[in-house]
Scaffold this motif. Structure first.
Motif, mmCIF file in Angstrom:
data_model
loop_
_atom_site.group_PDB
_atom_site.id
_atom_site.type_symbol
_atom_site.label_atom_id
_atom_site.label_comp_id
_atom_site.label_asym_id
_atom_site.label_seq_id
_atom_site.Cartn_x
_atom_site.Cartn_y
_atom_site.Cartn_z
ATOM 1 N N PHE A 44 0.863 -1.175 0.000
ATOM 2 C CA PHE A 44 0.000 0.000 0.000
ATOM 3 C C PHE A 44 0.902 1.228 0.000
ATOM 4 O O PHE A 44 1.971 1.218 0.630
ATOM 5 C CB PHE A 44 -0.878 0.056 1.253
ATOM 6 C CG PHE A 44 -1.930 -1.013 1.351
ATOM 7 C CD1 PHE A 44 -2.930 -1.131 0.403
ATOM 8 C CD2 PHE A 44 -1.939 -1.890 2.427
ATOM 9 C CE1 PHE A 44 -3.907 -2.107 0.504
ATOM 10 C CE2 PHE A 44 -2.917 -2.865 2.552
ATOM 11 C CZ PHE A 44 -3.903 -2.981 1.581
ATOM 12 N N THR A 45 0.489 2.295 -0.646
ATOM 13 C CA THR A 45 1.264 3.532 -0.606
ATOM 14 C C THR A 45 0.847 4.421 0.559
ATOM 15 O O THR A 45 1.527 5.395 0.881
ATOM 16 C CB THR A 45 1.092 4.328 -1.909
ATOM 17 O OG1 THR A 45 -0.297 4.629 -2.100
ATOM 18 C CG2 THR A 45 1.613 3.522 -3.098
ATOM 19 N N ALA A 46 -0.292 4.112 1.181
ATOM 20 C CA ALA A 46 -0.800 4.855 2.335
ATOM 21 C C ALA A 46 -1.753 3.931 3.072
ATOM 22 O O ALA A 46 -2.009 2.806 2.627
ATOM 23 C CB ALA A 46 -1.510 6.126 1.888
ATOM 24 N N SER A 47 -2.296 4.372 4.204
ATOM 25 C CA SER A 47 -3.245 3.545 4.927
ATOM 26 C C SER A 47 -4.422 3.195 4.025
ATOM 27 O O SER A 47 -5.032 4.078 3.412
ATOM 28 C CB SER A 47 -3.764 4.263 6.168
ATOM 29 O OG SER A 47 -4.829 3.518 6.749
ATOM 30 N N PRO A 48 -4.775 1.900 3.918
ATOM 31 C CA PRO A 48 -5.842 1.497 3.003
ATOM 32 C C PRO A 48 -7.243 1.723 3.553
ATOM 33 O O PRO A 48 -8.222 1.540 2.835
ATOM 34 C CB PRO A 48 -5.584 -0.002 2.814
ATOM 35 C CG PRO A 48 -4.997 -0.423 4.123
ATOM 36 C CD PRO A 48 -4.145 0.738 4.573
ATOM 37 N N ARG A 49 -7.352 2.123 4.810
ATOM 38 C CA ARG A 49 -8.669 2.230 5.457
ATOM 39 C C ARG A 49 -9.171 3.664 5.594
ATOM 40 O O ARG A 49 -10.221 3.905 6.187
ATOM 41 C CB ARG A 49 -8.624 1.545 6.828
ATOM 42 C CG ARG A 49 -8.212 0.078 6.723
ATOM 43 C CD ARG A 49 -8.288 -0.653 8.038
ATOM 44 N NE ARG A 49 -7.785 -2.015 7.927
ATOM 45 C CZ ARG A 49 -8.455 -3.046 7.439
ATOM 46 N NH1 ARG A 49 -9.693 -2.883 7.012
ATOM 47 N NH2 ARG A 49 -7.910 -4.247 7.370
ATOM 48 N N TRP A 51 -9.114 7.798 3.471
ATOM 49 C CA TRP A 51 -8.829 8.488 2.227
ATOM 50 C C TRP A 51 -7.524 9.261 2.408
ATOM 51 O O TRP A 51 -7.524 10.416 2.816
ATOM 52 C CB TRP A 51 -9.960 9.430 1.842
ATOM 53 C CG TRP A 51 -11.253 8.747 1.528
ATOM 54 C CD1 TRP A 51 -12.404 8.795 2.245
ATOM 55 C CD2 TRP A 51 -11.529 7.905 0.405
ATOM 56 N NE1 TRP A 51 -13.380 8.043 1.647
ATOM 57 C CE2 TRP A 51 -12.881 7.482 0.508
ATOM 58 C CE3 TRP A 51 -10.775 7.463 -0.681
ATOM 59 C CZ2 TRP A 51 -13.483 6.647 -0.428
ATOM 60 C CZ3 TRP A 51 -11.381 6.626 -1.611
ATOM 61 C CH2 TRP A 51 -12.714 6.237 -1.485
ATOM 62 N N ALA A 52 -6.402 8.622 2.147
ATOM 63 C CA ALA A 52 -5.091 9.247 2.310
ATOM 64 C C ALA A 52 -4.263 9.003 1.062
ATOM 65 O O ALA A 52 -4.076 7.850 0.652
ATOM 66 C CB ALA A 52 -4.381 8.676 3.533
ATOM 67 N N GLU A 53 -3.773 10.073 0.446
ATOM 68 C CA GLU A 53 -2.966 9.925 -0.753
ATOM 69 C C GLU A 53 -1.507 9.686 -0.392
ATOM 70 O O GLU A 53 -1.055 10.063 0.691
ATOM 71 C CB GLU A 53 -3.118 11.165 -1.642
ATOM 72 C CG GLU A 53 -4.531 11.333 -2.188
ATOM 73 C CD GLU A 53 -4.629 12.383 -3.272
ATOM 74 O OE1 GLU A 53 -3.590 13.020 -3.574
ATOM 75 O OE2 GLU A 53 -5.727 12.563 -3.823
ATOM 76 N N PRO A 54 -0.752 9.055 -1.277
ATOM 77 C CA PRO A 54 0.654 8.757 -0.997
ATOM 78 C C PRO A 54 1.454 10.028 -0.726
ATOM 79 O O PRO A 54 1.227 11.075 -1.345
ATOM 80 C CB PRO A 54 1.140 8.085 -2.284
ATOM 81 C CG PRO A 54 -0.094 7.615 -2.970
ATOM 82 C CD PRO A 54 -1.173 8.563 -2.600
ATOM 83 N N ALA A 55 2.377 9.925 0.213
ATOM 84 C CA ALA A 55 3.315 11.012 0.497
ATOM 85 C C ALA A 55 4.712 10.418 0.366
ATOM 86 O O ALA A 55 5.312 10.000 1.355
ATOM 87 C CB ALA A 55 3.085 11.594 1.886
ATOM 88 N N ILE A 56 5.203 10.361 -0.853
ATOM 89 C CA ILE A 56 6.465 9.680 -1.137
ATOM 90 C C ILE A 56 7.538 10.708 -1.469
ATOM 91 O O ILE A 56 7.429 11.455 -2.445
ATOM 92 C CB ILE A 56 6.301 8.688 -2.299
ATOM 93 C CG1 ILE A 56 5.222 7.643 -1.948
ATOM 94 C CG2 ILE A 56 7.632 7.987 -2.602
ATOM 95 C CD1 ILE A 56 4.847 6.749 -3.097
#
Length: 289
Positions: A44-49, A51-56
Motif C-alpha cells: 500500500f502507498t498509504a493507509s488502506p482504510r 482516504w489518504a494519498e501517498p506522500a512519497i
C-alpha cells in the motif's frame, strides 16, 4: 519463481532535510521483502482504510527504484485503498475513488511499479450491469501512465460486491476501452464457488477462466489459502496449505503450466509463529522444478 508478500512501508527514516518531518518510507518495502525471502510483492502507498494519498519523498522513490532493481527479480504491485468503489452509483464516493486510484497510479509511475490492483467494489443497488457500467466509466476516465497497468482483482462475491464471478471480470474487460488486466486471488476464487482443492479441480477452474475471461488478461496472482470452503463467500485467508485449498490444491496452482510463470503475492496471516517467511518458504517447497 516470482513469489513474495504484501509488505508494509511503515516506519520512519531520517530525512536529509532536517526541516522535513518523519514519514513512512517506501524503501522499507524492499528491505522487508528481502528479509521474508521474497523477490516480488505487493504494498500500500498509504493507509488502506482512510482516504489518504501517498506522500512519497523523491529521494525515497529513487532509492526504492534502485533497491528494487538490485535486490528483487519480479514485479511489485500497488494495492489500492479498501474504500475505493468503482461500481458505486454515488457521485461523492465515485469522486473520492477516482482521486485515490489516480494517486496510486501516479505513485506507481514515480516508483517504477508496473501494476496497480483494485477491487470492482459493490454496486449497492445499481445491479450487476449498472455496477459494471459505472466501473468502466471510472476506469476510462483515469489517466493511466505509460508503463503502468490497472488490474481488477477477483472478489469473494458477498453481498452486492462484483468480481466474484468470472462473468463480472469478462464484463468489465468488454466494457472498458482501457488496457486492463486481471489479478486472481486464490482464496477469493475458492469461496466464490470455484474448486481449487485438487489438481483436476484446478485444471477445470483455469480452463473455465480461460474460456470466460481469457488467460491473456491474467497478470498477477494473490496466493492465499482459505479458512472457508468452496462457495461460502467468506473472505478469510489461511496459511499456505493449511486451509481448504490445502497442499494438493496449492501445489497444483503454483505448478500449473498456465500459472507458474506469473508473479505470486501472499496476503497470508501470521499465526502459530508462522508469518510471511514461513509461507514463502512453503510455496517454494511446493514448487516443482
Amino acid at each position: 519463481m516470482n513469489v513474495g508478500a504484501h509488505v508494509s512501508i511503515s516506519g520512519s527514516r531520517v530525512s536529509s532535510d532536517e526541516e522535513t518531518p518523519p514519514f513512512d518510507d517506501i524503501r522499507n518495502a524492499v528491505h522487508r521483502q528481502v528479509a521474508f525471502g521474497g523477490n516480488c510483492g505487493q504494498l500500500f502507498t498509504a493507509s488502506p482504510r482512510v482516504w489518504a494519498e501517498p506522500a512519497i519523498d523523491e529521494t525515497a522513490a529513487e532509492g526504492f527504484r534502485a533497491e528494487t532493481e538490485e535486490q528483487l527479480e519480479g514485479p511489485w504491485v500497488i494495492h489500492s485503498a479498501y474504500l475505493v468503489n468503482l461500481c458505486t452509483p454515488k457521485d461523492d464516493l465515485r469522486a473520492k475513488s477516482v482521486s485515490s486510484l489516480q494517486a496510486d497510479l501516479d505513485a506507481a509511475d514515480a516508483l517504477g511499479v508496473p501494476y496497480v490492483n483494485v477491487h470492482l467494489g459493490a454496486h449497492t443497488g445499481a445491479g450487476v450491469e449498472g455496477g459494471l457500467d459505472n466501473a468502466a466509466g471510472v476506469i476510462d476516465g483515469l489517466e493511466i501512465p505509460d508503463g503502468v497497468q490497472l488490474l481488477i482483482e477477483s472478489d469473494a462475491g458477498s453481498g452486492t460486491k462484483l468480481g466474484g464471478e468470472f462473468a463480472h471480470l469478462a464484463g468489465i474487460i468488454e466494457r472498458t476501452e482501457t488496457d486492463i488486466g486481471i489479478c486472481i486471488d486464490t482464496a477469493h476464487t475458492l469461496v466464490a464457488g470455484n474448486n481449487l482443492t485438487t489438481p483436476a479441480a484446478v485444471d477445470e477452474t483455469v480452463a473455465r477462466f480461460d474460456e470466460e475471461v481469457g488467460l491473456e488478461y491474467l497478470e498477477y496472482i494473490h496466493l492465499n489459502d482459505s479458512k472457508h470452503d468452496v462457495g461460502t463467500h467468506k473472505d478469510e485467508h489461511a496459511l499456505i496449505g493449511e486451509g481448504y485449498i490445502g497442499e494438493d490444491g496449492m501445489r497444483a496452482i503454483v505448478n500449473h503450466p498456465d500459472l507458474r510463470d506469473l508473479p505470486f503475492a501472499l496476503e497470508t496471516p501470521t499465526e502459530d509463529g508462522k508469518g510471511f517467511a514461513w509461507n514463502i518458504a512453503k510455496v517454494k517447497e511446493l514448487r516443482e522444478s
